[in-house]
Scaffold this motif. Sequence first.
Motif, PDB file in Angstrom:
ATOM      1  N   PHE A  18       0.854  -1.188   0.000  1.00 31.94           N
ATOM      2  CA  PHE A  18       0.000   0.000   0.000  1.00 31.94           C
ATOM      3  C   PHE A  18       0.893   1.242   0.000  1.00 31.94           C
ATOM      4  O   PHE A  18       1.882   1.308   0.741  1.00 31.94           O
ATOM      5  N   ARG A  19       0.568   2.218  -0.847  1.00 30.94           N
ATOM      6  CA  ARG A  19       1.290   3.490  -0.873  1.00 30.94           C
ATOM      7  C   ARG A  19       0.307   4.629  -0.631  1.00 30.94           C
ATOM      8  O   ARG A  19      -0.702   4.739  -1.351  1.00 30.94           O
ATOM      9  N   PRO A  20       0.563   5.492   0.347  1.00 32.62           N
ATOM     10  CA  PRO A  20      -0.333   6.624   0.573  1.00 32.62           C
ATOM     11  C   PRO A  20      -0.222   7.625  -0.566  1.00 32.62           C
ATOM     12  O   PRO A  20       0.884   7.952  -1.015  1.00 32.62           O
ATOM     13  N   ALA A  21      -1.350   8.114  -1.030  1.00 32.82           N
ATOM     14  CA  ALA A  21      -1.355   9.014  -2.181  1.00 32.82           C
ATOM     15  C   ALA A  21      -0.675  10.347  -1.882  1.00 32.82           C
ATOM     16  O   ALA A  21      -0.107  10.977  -2.781  1.00 32.82           O
ATOM     17  N   HIS A  22      -0.708  10.767  -0.627  1.00 35.39           N
ATOM     18  CA  HIS A  22      -0.224  12.114  -0.297  1.00 35.39           C
ATOM     19  C   HIS A  22       1.254  12.157   0.079  1.00 35.39           C
ATOM     20  O   HIS A  22       1.828  13.239   0.207  1.00 35.39           O
ATOM     21  N   ARG A  23       1.888  10.996   0.272  1.00 37.40           N
ATOM     22  CA  ARG A  23       3.251  10.996   0.816  1.00 37.40           C
ATOM     23  C   ARG A  23       4.148  10.111  -0.048  1.00 37.40           C
ATOM     24  O   ARG A  23       4.092   8.888   0.022  1.00 37.40           O
ATOM     25  N   LYS A  24       4.988  10.717  -0.871  1.00 34.99           N
ATOM     26  CA  LYS A  24       5.903   9.958  -1.722  1.00 34.99           C
ATOM     27  C   LYS A  24       7.034   9.353  -0.885  1.00 34.99           C
ATOM     28  O   LYS A  24       7.389   9.871   0.166  1.00 34.99           O
ATOM     29  N   GLY A  25       7.596   8.273  -1.411  1.00 33.26           N
ATOM     30  CA  GLY A  25       8.721   7.642  -0.742  1.00 33.26           C
ATOM     31  C   GLY A  25       8.350   6.784   0.437  1.00 33.26           C
ATOM     32  O   GLY A  25       9.207   6.443   1.258  1.00 33.26           O
ATOM     33  N   VAL A  26       7.067   6.403   0.523  1.00 30.69           N
ATOM     34  CA  VAL A  26       6.578   5.588   1.642  1.00 30.69           C
ATOM     35  C   VAL A  26       5.779   4.419   1.075  1.00 30.69           C
ATOM     36  O   VAL A  26       4.885   4.616   0.241  1.00 30.69           O
ATOM     37  N   GLU A  27       6.088   3.216   1.534  1.00 27.51           N
ATOM     38  CA  GLU A  27       5.347   2.033   1.099  1.00 27.51           C
ATOM     39  C   GLU A  27       5.118   1.110   2.283  1.00 27.51           C
ATOM     40  O   GLU A  27       6.064   0.760   2.999  1.00 27.51           O
ATOM     41  N   MET A  95       5.988  -4.427   7.403  1.00 24.48           N
ATOM     42  CA  MET A  95       7.155  -3.612   7.084  1.00 24.48           C
ATOM     43  C   MET A  95       6.718  -2.252   6.567  1.00 24.48           C
ATOM     44  O   MET A  95       5.618  -2.096   6.019  1.00 24.48           O
ATOM     45  N   LEU A  96       7.607  -1.286   6.721  1.00 24.66           N
ATOM     46  CA  LEU A  96       7.448   0.023   6.119  1.00 24.66           C
ATOM     47  C   LEU A  96       8.734   0.330   5.368  1.00 24.66           C
ATOM     48  O   LEU A  96       9.825   0.232   5.932  1.00 24.66           O
ATOM     49  N   TYR A  97       8.616   0.684   4.075  1.00 25.29           N
ATOM     50  CA  TYR A  97       9.773   1.029   3.275  1.00 25.29           C
ATOM     51  C   TYR A  97       9.782   2.539   3.066  1.00 25.29           C
ATOM     52  O   TYR A  97       8.821   3.118   2.554  1.00 25.29           O
ATOM     53  N   LEU A  98      10.873   3.172   3.515  1.00 26.06           N
ATOM     54  CA  LEU A  98      10.963   4.628   3.525  1.00 26.06           C
ATOM     55  C   LEU A  98      12.218   5.091   2.806  1.00 26.06           C
ATOM     56  O   LEU A  98      13.326   4.641   3.119  1.00 26.06           O
ATOM     57  N   ASP A  99      12.066   6.016   1.868  1.00 27.75           N
ATOM     58  CA  ASP A  99      13.235   6.625   1.249  1.00 27.75           C
ATOM     59  C   ASP A  99      14.068   7.329   2.315  1.00 27.75           C
ATOM     60  O   ASP A  99      13.523   7.901   3.265  1.00 27.75           O
ATOM     61  N   ALA A 100      15.386   7.329   2.133  1.00 22.42           N
ATOM     62  CA  ALA A 100      16.269   7.962   3.110  1.00 22.42           C
ATOM     63  C   ALA A 100      15.938   9.438   3.298  1.00 22.42           C
ATOM     64  O   ALA A 100      16.014   9.970   4.409  1.00 22.42           O
ATOM     65  N   GLN A 101      15.543  10.109   2.242  1.00 22.50           N
ATOM     66  CA  GLN A 101      15.202  11.529   2.344  1.00 22.50           C
ATOM     67  C   GLN A 101      13.983  11.730   3.236  1.00 22.50           C
ATOM     68  O   GLN A 101      13.905  12.705   3.993  1.00 22.50           O
ATOM     69  N   VAL A 102      13.012  10.814   3.154  1.00 26.90           N
ATOM     70  CA  VAL A 102      11.825  10.916   4.003  1.00 26.90           C
ATOM     71  C   VAL A 102      12.206  10.745   5.468  1.00 26.90           C
ATOM     72  O   VAL A 102      11.726  11.479   6.339  1.00 26.90           O
ATOM     73  N   VAL A 103      13.080   9.778   5.751  1.00 22.24           N
ATOM     74  CA  VAL A 103      13.534   9.574   7.129  1.00 22.24           C
ATOM     75  C   VAL A 103      14.216  10.834   7.651  1.00 22.24           C
ATOM     76  O   VAL A 103      13.987  11.257   8.792  1.00 22.24           O
ATOM     77  N   GLU A 104      15.041  11.440   6.818  1.00 25.48           N
ATOM     78  CA  GLU A 104      15.744  12.654   7.236  1.00 25.48           C
ATOM     79  C   GLU A 104      14.768  13.792   7.493  1.00 25.48           C
ATOM     80  O   GLU A 104      14.905  14.532   8.479  1.00 25.48           O
ATOM     81  N   GLU A 105      13.761  13.943   6.634  1.00 19.48           N
ATOM     82  CA  GLU A 105      12.797  15.026   6.804  1.00 19.48           C
ATOM     83  C   GLU A 105      11.968  14.849   8.069  1.00 19.48           C
ATOM     84  O   GLU A 105      11.712  15.807   8.799  1.00 19.48           O
ATOM     85  N   ILE A 106      11.565  13.613   8.350  1.00 21.08           N
ATOM     86  CA  ILE A 106      10.720  13.362   9.518  1.00 21.08           C
ATOM     87  C   ILE A 106      11.520  13.487  10.810  1.00 21.08           C
ATOM     88  O   ILE A 106      11.063  14.102  11.779  1.00 21.08           O
ATOM     89  N   ARG A 224      17.475  -5.018 -11.521  1.00 25.26           N
ATOM     90  CA  ARG A 224      16.405  -5.000 -12.521  1.00 25.26           C
ATOM     91  C   ARG A 224      15.022  -5.010 -11.875  1.00 25.26           C
ATOM     92  O   ARG A 224      14.136  -4.248 -12.256  1.00 25.26           O
ATOM     93  N   LEU A 225      14.855  -5.853 -10.868  1.00 28.56           N
ATOM     94  CA  LEU A 225      13.544  -5.960 -10.242  1.00 28.56           C
ATOM     95  C   LEU A 225      13.227  -4.746  -9.377  1.00 28.56           C
ATOM     96  O   LEU A 225      12.063  -4.338  -9.266  1.00 28.56           O
ATOM     97  N   ALA A 226      14.244  -4.150  -8.767  1.00 26.72           N
ATOM     98  CA  ALA A 226      14.008  -2.920  -8.005  1.00 26.72           C
ATOM     99  C   ALA A 226      13.550  -1.804  -8.939  1.00 26.72           C
ATOM    100  O   ALA A 226      12.641  -1.024  -8.607  1.00 26.72           O
ATOM    101  N   GLU A 227      14.168  -1.711 -10.113  1.00 23.34           N
ATOM    102  CA  GLU A 227      13.744  -0.701 -11.093  1.00 23.34           C
ATOM    103  C   GLU A 227      12.359  -1.028 -11.636  1.00 23.34           C
ATOM    104  O   GLU A 227      11.530  -0.124 -11.845  1.00 23.34           O
ATOM    105  N   ALA A 228      12.069  -2.298 -11.852  1.00 27.38           N
ATOM    106  CA  ALA A 228      10.733  -2.701 -12.296  1.00 27.38           C
ATOM    107  C   ALA A 228       9.687  -2.282 -11.272  1.00 27.38           C
ATOM    108  O   ALA A 228       8.599  -1.794 -11.636  1.00 27.38           O
ATOM    109  N   LYS A 229      10.004  -2.447 -10.011  1.00 24.92           N
ATOM    110  CA  LYS A 229       9.079  -2.052  -8.937  1.00 24.92           C
ATOM    111  C   LYS A 229       8.787  -0.552  -9.004  1.00 24.92           C
ATOM    112  O   LYS A 229       7.648  -0.121  -8.851  1.00 24.92           O
ATOM    113  N   ARG A 230       9.824   0.252  -9.228  1.00 27.77           N
ATOM    114  CA  ARG A 230       9.643   1.701  -9.337  1.00 27.77           C
ATOM    115  C   ARG A 230       8.746   2.048 -10.533  1.00 27.77           C
ATOM    116  O   ARG A 230       7.844   2.883 -10.423  1.00 27.77           O
ATOM    117  N   GLN A 231       9.004   1.402 -11.665  1.00 26.57           N
ATOM    118  CA  GLN A 231       8.237   1.727 -12.858  1.00 26.57           C
ATOM    119  C   GLN A 231       6.787   1.263 -12.752  1.00 26.57           C
ATOM    120  O   GLN A 231       5.871   1.949 -13.219  1.00 26.57           O
TER     121      GLN A 231
END
Length: 275
Positions: A18-27, A95-106, A224-231
């Motif tokens: 699940f990804r929240p629509a309002h918060r990028k970099g969070v899964e 689990m929660l997957y967070l971009d490093a930038q999001v962790v730094e901002e929070i 390859r699969l990490a990039e596939a996940k992003r796309q």
Amino acid sequence: MQGVPEVFDDARDTARFFRPAHRKGVECYRAHIVRHAFEPHSHDGFGLGAIETGVERFRYRGAEVLAPAGSLVHMNPDELHTGRAETATGWRYRMLYLDAQVVEEISGEGSWWFGDAVCEDAAAAQRATALLEALWTAREPLAFDSLLAELLSVFRPQARIGRAVQRGGAPRFAPVLEYLRAQLAERITLEELAAVAGLSPWHFLRSFRAHYHVTPQQMLMALRLAEAKRQLAAGKPPAEVAAATGLSDQAHLTRAFARRYGVTPARYQRQVRGT
């Protein structure tokens, strides 16, 4: 897709994203895995979670790690790992997957990293589990973000601040990883990678495997699969994603994706995009 199951081989295995629509970099992710064995894969951001029941076994930084119920799990970005059940009834986790930038901002702190992947702390794991569950049911963006900040505070005692000392070989192999990321859709030879590292082909393969605990091909597939996940999360059709990431066709993408993330590309895309 014909011939490719939409579900795990074992009906007891389930996984959802699940990804929240309002918060990028969070899964957000939750699963109960009994039979499935995850192949080596990585995530772009930090992986923070808790084991609710059972015991997970996974390979991380070349070592076999056990994560029992009542454990916190914290993985650094881009760290390859596997995953399978150690107990007959599997393991249930969130689990929660967070971009490093999001962790730094929070947190207001830069350069988090974790020395160990598992911390056995029943009270903290119970709190993390409750917060991870609450994130799934939060109806308002403000409520979600408030829970997110509270969850990070649970993991803060295990985090270290400042850059971790790179393990031996990392400076030499950093250009190799960049080369792999830039050539995902291409056929890459051992000789090409060895030339980037400035080593003879077989010396390179031995050194690379000793450092990352996977072969260059396994690393390439993880990238390859990490990039596939992003796309896929961005809404690209699976067939286009397969072509862009060097997989032979959509069926290949489906099989490889499910082995690493526990869901098919189509199901993952529906889950994170709410369609």
